[in-house]
Motif scaffolding. Structure first.
Motif, short mmCIF file in Angstrom:
data_model
loop_
_atom_site.label_atom_id
_atom_site.label_comp_id
_atom_site.label_asym_id
_atom_site.label_seq_id
_atom_site.Cartn_x
_atom_site.Cartn_y
_atom_site.Cartn_z
N TRP A 27 0.82 -1.21 0.01
CA TRP A 27 -0.07 -0.08 -0.12
C TRP A 27 0.63 1.40 -0.11
O TRP A 27 0.55 2.43 -0.62
CB TRP A 27 -0.76 -0.14 1.16
N GLN A 28 1.98 1.16 0.71
CA GLN A 28 2.83 2.60 0.64
C GLN A 28 3.40 2.75 -0.70
O GLN A 28 3.64 3.89 -1.04
CB GLN A 28 4.16 2.30 1.67
N ALA A 29 3.82 1.54 -1.55
CA ALA A 29 4.26 1.76 -2.92
C ALA A 29 3.35 2.37 -3.62
O ALA A 29 3.38 3.31 -4.62
CB ALA A 29 4.49 0.40 -3.42
N ARG A 30 2.03 1.87 -3.51
CA ARG A 30 0.86 2.19 -4.41
C ARG A 30 0.50 3.87 -4.17
O ARG A 30 0.33 4.67 -5.01
CB ARG A 30 -0.47 1.42 -4.02
N PHE A 31 0.80 4.03 -2.82
CA PHE A 31 0.53 5.69 -2.34
C PHE A 31 1.85 6.27 -2.78
O PHE A 31 1.31 7.39 -3.53
CB PHE A 31 0.53 5.75 -0.85
N GLN A 35 0.95 9.38 -5.55
CA GLN A 35 1.57 10.94 -5.18
C GLN A 35 2.32 11.45 -6.27
O GLN A 35 2.29 12.62 -6.88
CB GLN A 35 2.45 10.76 -3.94
N ARG A 36 3.12 10.45 -7.03
CA ARG A 36 4.20 10.83 -8.15
C ARG A 36 3.00 11.30 -9.19
O ARG A 36 3.39 12.47 -9.82
CB ARG A 36 4.97 9.73 -8.71
N GLU A 37 2.01 10.53 -9.66
CA GLU A 37 1.26 11.02 -10.59
C GLU A 37 0.58 12.31 -10.28
O GLU A 37 0.10 12.88 -11.18
CB GLU A 37 0.07 9.83 -10.66
N ARG A 38 0.25 12.43 -8.97
CA ARG A 38 -0.67 13.56 -8.65
C ARG A 38 0.43 15.01 -9.21
O ARG A 38 -0.21 15.94 -9.29
CB ARG A 38 -0.98 13.59 -7.12
#
Length: 50
Positions: A27-31, A35-38
């Protein structure tokens, strides 16, 4: 018998904590990915407008 129960309980705790750690890392990796995409989206949208 009690010692065996204790060992089984210890093993179960290790497996549960390992699974929890793996889930947390996933989940941290997905988060981080979101964040990068955002942060990249406003730049990409800004580039398309010009």
């Amino acid at each position: 018998m009690e010692k065996l129960d204790q060992e089984v309980g210890t093993m179960r705790q290790k497996f549960e904590s390992q699974g929890l750690k793996q889930a947390q890392e996933k989940w941290q990796a997905r988060f981080d990915e979101l964040q990068r995409e955002r942060t990249e989206l406003p730049r990409l949208n800004g580039a398309q407008e010009h």
